[in-house]
Scaffold this motif. Structure first.
Motif, mmCIF file in Angstrom:
data_model
loop_
_atom_site.group_PDB
_atom_site.id
_atom_site.type_symbol
_atom_site.label_atom_id
_atom_site.label_comp_id
_atom_site.label_asym_id
_atom_site.label_seq_id
_atom_site.Cartn_x
_atom_site.Cartn_y
_atom_site.Cartn_z
ATOM 1 N N GLU A 74 0.837 -1.206 0.000
ATOM 2 C CA GLU A 74 0.000 0.000 0.000
ATOM 3 C C GLU A 74 0.871 1.255 0.000
ATOM 4 O O GLU A 74 0.567 2.239 -0.684
ATOM 5 C CB GLU A 74 -0.937 -0.008 1.213
ATOM 6 C CG GLU A 74 -2.044 -1.040 1.108
ATOM 7 C CD GLU A 74 -2.873 -1.175 2.370
ATOM 8 O OE1 GLU A 74 -4.060 -1.522 2.277
ATOM 9 O OE2 GLU A 74 -2.306 -0.956 3.470
ATOM 10 N N TYR A 75 1.961 1.234 0.755
ATOM 11 C CA TYR A 75 2.914 2.349 0.769
ATOM 12 C C TYR A 75 3.523 2.538 -0.616
ATOM 13 O O TYR A 75 3.589 3.659 -1.143
ATOM 14 C CB TYR A 75 3.996 2.069 1.809
ATOM 15 C CG TYR A 75 5.075 3.120 1.926
ATOM 16 C CD1 TYR A 75 4.946 4.187 2.810
ATOM 17 C CD2 TYR A 75 6.251 3.035 1.181
ATOM 18 C CE1 TYR A 75 5.947 5.149 2.944
ATOM 19 C CE2 TYR A 75 7.251 3.984 1.293
ATOM 20 C CZ TYR A 75 7.094 5.036 2.179
ATOM 21 O OH TYR A 75 8.091 5.987 2.297
ATOM 22 N N MET A 76 3.956 1.435 -1.233
ATOM 23 C CA MET A 76 4.540 1.510 -2.569
ATOM 24 C C MET A 76 3.509 2.001 -3.591
ATOM 25 O O MET A 76 3.839 2.791 -4.492
ATOM 26 C CB MET A 76 5.076 0.140 -2.988
ATOM 27 C CG MET A 76 6.296 -0.342 -2.219
ATOM 28 S SD MET A 76 7.812 0.536 -2.653
ATOM 29 C CE MET A 76 8.047 -0.007 -4.342
ATOM 30 N N HIS A 77 2.276 1.539 -3.456
ATOM 31 C CA HIS A 77 1.218 1.996 -4.374
ATOM 32 C C HIS A 77 1.012 3.499 -4.258
ATOM 33 O O HIS A 77 0.820 4.190 -5.279
ATOM 34 C CB HIS A 77 -0.092 1.266 -4.090
ATOM 35 C CG HIS A 77 -1.258 1.849 -4.826
ATOM 36 N ND1 HIS A 77 -1.372 1.804 -6.201
ATOM 37 C CD2 HIS A 77 -2.360 2.528 -4.381
ATOM 38 C CE1 HIS A 77 -2.479 2.404 -6.569
ATOM 39 N NE2 HIS A 77 -3.101 2.860 -5.486
ATOM 40 N N ASN A 78 1.039 4.024 -3.038
ATOM 41 C CA ASN A 78 0.869 5.465 -2.851
ATOM 42 C C ASN A 78 1.987 6.241 -3.551
ATOM 43 O O ASN A 78 1.741 7.280 -4.176
ATOM 44 C CB ASN A 78 0.833 5.812 -1.368
ATOM 45 C CG ASN A 78 -0.468 5.384 -0.704
ATOM 46 O OD1 ASN A 78 -1.480 5.214 -1.381
ATOM 47 N ND2 ASN A 78 -0.434 5.204 0.611
ATOM 48 N N LEU A 79 3.214 5.744 -3.439
ATOM 49 C CA LEU A 79 4.329 6.405 -4.131
ATOM 50 C C LEU A 79 4.080 6.412 -5.638
ATOM 51 O O LEU A 79 4.309 7.418 -6.316
ATOM 52 C CB LEU A 79 5.646 5.687 -3.828
ATOM 53 C CG LEU A 79 6.129 5.632 -2.368
ATOM 54 C CD1 LEU A 79 7.524 5.001 -2.304
ATOM 55 C CD2 LEU A 79 6.154 7.011 -1.727
ATOM 56 N N TYR A 80 3.618 5.271 -6.152
ATOM 57 C CA TYR A 80 3.356 5.160 -7.590
ATOM 58 C C TYR A 80 2.194 6.060 -8.006
ATOM 59 O O TYR A 80 2.292 6.801 -8.999
ATOM 60 C CB TYR A 80 3.048 3.694 -7.929
ATOM 61 C CG TYR A 80 2.866 3.422 -9.403
ATOM 62 C CD1 TYR A 80 3.954 3.089 -10.210
ATOM 63 C CD2 TYR A 80 1.605 3.503 -9.998
ATOM 64 C CE1 TYR A 80 3.792 2.839 -11.563
ATOM 65 C CE2 TYR A 80 1.431 3.255 -11.348
ATOM 66 C CZ TYR A 80 2.535 2.929 -12.128
ATOM 67 O OH TYR A 80 2.367 2.696 -13.476
ATOM 68 N N ALA A 81 1.111 6.016 -7.257
ATOM 69 C CA ALA A 81 -0.098 6.762 -7.623
ATOM 70 C C ALA A 81 0.131 8.269 -7.569
ATOM 71 O O ALA A 81 -0.485 9.024 -8.344
ATOM 72 C CB ALA A 81 -1.248 6.363 -6.702
ATOM 73 N N GLU A 82 0.994 8.736 -6.675
ATOM 74 C CA GLU A 82 1.244 10.167 -6.536
ATOM 75 C C GLU A 82 2.374 10.655 -7.445
ATOM 76 O O GLU A 82 2.798 11.808 -7.348
ATOM 77 C CB GLU A 82 1.561 10.501 -5.074
ATOM 78 C CG GLU A 82 0.381 10.269 -4.144
ATOM 79 C CD GLU A 82 0.671 10.698 -2.716
ATOM 80 O OE1 GLU A 82 1.496 11.635 -2.527
ATOM 81 O OE2 GLU A 82 0.075 10.115 -1.786
#
Length: 546
Positions: free
Chosen positions: A298-306
């Motif tokens: 979820e942390y990695m996804h946030n980095l990707y999504a932002e």
């Protein structure tokens, strides 16, 4: 019988091409200069015994044999390695020292596995395999067939340097000893006190960006996230364009492995990057099904999504990342050493510490074992001089042998300073491929901070390694070893589960798979045979402990 044996070899060769829990080879760095070994040692320093092929073999000193012998080695050639090893000063010098002439028969890395397996299956194989990327499964398979000879007694009598290393580091001996009790290969060995090379690629911050933003060095995952956001939203280089890239690397794998320890995962290092010990049960844990792994994704996804990760993260290549870093556009990256990449000096980057996570965990999860490649060198049953061959390879597990292998010839490819440090000559720095053959990794030798001058030995990389040492796992596992029967069950399980997890991880990070599907993802892995997979893994782990 012959047809049956060849069919068996071919069958195993096709199975073993799948890499199982393979340890990372050396990260590419700037090749170091080479040094020559002392040529004044005489055979009179040790007793000579009659070798299997009839030649008198000295138990110590040089030459190894009084009467010259010739050996043929199958060798794997990385793209960065020289095209003809036989013409290199390092091997010509060693032939004079030993009275052993080696014919290196090179095969490019891209066709290595296919060519190696065909040679072994056909029976027309050489005296030894050098830098041939043999897996532990290969060692077990061909060792039990009698193609690779057991080395235990030969090491005891003819390999004093290697024997001393095994006594000093019993975990290395455990990692090399097959389930049948035999050692079949000489490995790549990284000196345990050379932390920088054990890590390889590291997480780096752009200090110039931190200074411009007025931020201190991030030490938690939240601070790291805020730093990346600040890079994204600030025109640091003042060119009026939003061209700053918070994080750039080729793929997300290294960053994911770097961050695992902030969630308490990867507590036995990164050779087994998806299995460690569950601190609650003290049993083996499959990391990709743990609830904390979901938090990490979820942390990695946030980095990707932002937009905090380079836009073409899954397709960009290393040289392209290096170019972006060299332009001063990148705020953070995982790479070997920005200060020594392909002759380019990329400035302003400093090593990051191990990050603390949301639950207070702080483990450097990318730690590696000193035992890197157990199958770096093997001797076959075609070899008429196994004693001399063991003496030949043993030298590279001494400091002088390591110096010869990595530095080459003194005053030709390196010089020795008054304080004992080694430096490459200008000729070496212009073209290292004229002097040594180690570029590309997978070699049988001992690597130390004194005798290796690649990117990992740069002052910046050494300083970066010091930052993570306090958070090094208490125990770092090497590869585990499986019996032939276990491999027939483990290989398909590992291949299928690993493929599914890799594909799902991609999708979770990019958003193609929503986290509402997490339970279904875990259930799928369990249906694929996770219980059996962990039982086999545990059996190998228990053998390693014994």
């Amino acid at each position: 019988m012959l047809k049956t044996k060849r069919w068996t070899r071919a069958m195993f060769a096709s199975v073993m091409t799948a890499s199982m829990l393979a340890a990372c080879s050396n990260d590419a760095g700037t090749p170091p200069p080479g040094e020559a070994a002392p040529s004044g040692e005489q055979a009179t320093e040790g007793q000579a015994t009659e070798g299997q092929g009839g030649s008198a073999v000295s138990e110590s000193g040089f030459p190894i044999v009084q009467e010259p012998i010739k050996l043929t080695f199958f060798a794997g050639k990385a793209a960065s390695a020289p095209a003809d090893w036989n013409a290199l000063p390092v091997w010509q010098q060693y032939a004079k020292m030993t009275n052993v002439e080696v014919d290196f028969q090179l095969t490019p890395a891209e066709s290595l596995a296919e060519k190696r397996n065909l040679v072994l299956a056909g029976g027309d194989y050489p005296d030894a395999f050098h830098t041939a990327r043999l897996s532990t499964a290969d060692l077990m398979n061909y060792g039990q067939q009698g193609i690779f000879i057991p080395l235990n007694d030969l090491i005891d009598k003819y390999a004093p340097n290697f024997k001393k290393m095994l006594e000093q580091y019993p975990e290395v001996k455990r990692g090399l000893t097959m389930p049948d009790g035999n050692i079949y290969g000489f490995p790549t060995f990284y000196a345990p006190d050379f932390t920088s090379v054990l890590i390889g690629s590291k997480l780096w911050y752009n200090q110039a960006f931190l200074d411009a933003l007025g931020l201190k060095e991030p030490e938690t995952t939240e601070e790291y996230y805020q730093y990346l956001k600040a890079v994204k939203s600030t025109d640091i280089n003042g060119n009026g364009q939003a061209d700053e890239i918070p994080y750039a690397a080729s793929g997300y794998g290294s960053l994911l492995d770097e961050l695992k320890g902030a969630w308490g995962l990867g507590n036995r290092g990164n050779v087994h990057n998806r299995v460690d010990i569950d601190p609650q049960t003290n049993a083996l844990r499959y990391i990709p099904t743990d609830p904390r792994y979901k938090e990490l994704l979820e942390y990695m996804h946030n980095l990707y999504a932002e937009g905090l990760l380079v836009e073409n993260l899954l397709t960009i290549k290393g040289p392209e990342v290096n170019a972006l870093m060299d332009e001063g556009l990148v705020g953070s990256s995982v790479t070997n050493s920005p200060h020594a990449i392909g002759g380019v000096t990329i400035e302003h980057f400093v090593g990051a510490p191990a990050l603390s996570g949301p639950h207070g965990d702080r483990i450097f999860s990318r730690a590696r074992s000193p035992l890197i490649d157990p199958g770096a060198f093997v001797i076959t049953d075609k070899n008429e001089h196994p004693e001399a061959t063991v003496r030949w390879i043993d030298y590279f597990y001494s400091e002088e042998g390591s110096k010869l292998f990595f530095m080459g010839i003194k005053d030709l490819s390196y010089t020795e300073q008054p304080d004992g440090t080694l430096e490459y000559t200008e000729e070496y720095l212009k073209d290292s491929s004229k002097f040594v053959s180690w570029a590309g990794g997978w070699y049988p030798a001992m690597l130390t901070a004194k005798t290796f001058k690649g990117g990992e030995a740069s002052p910046e990389s050494m300083a970066a390694a010091e930052k993570v040492k306090p958070y090094w796992p208490e125990e770092v596992w090497p590869q585990f070893l499986y019996t032939a029967e276990e491999l027939t069950r483990f290989t398909p399980l590992h291949t299928d589960i690993d493929k599914y997890v890799s594909e799902s991880t991609d999708k979770f990070i990019t958003g193609d798979l929503p986290f509402s599907e997490w339970d279904n993802y875990v259930a799928t892995i369990e249906r694929m045979g996770l219980k059996d997979y962990l039982e086999l893994y545990t059996a190998a782990y228990e053998r390693y402990k014994q």
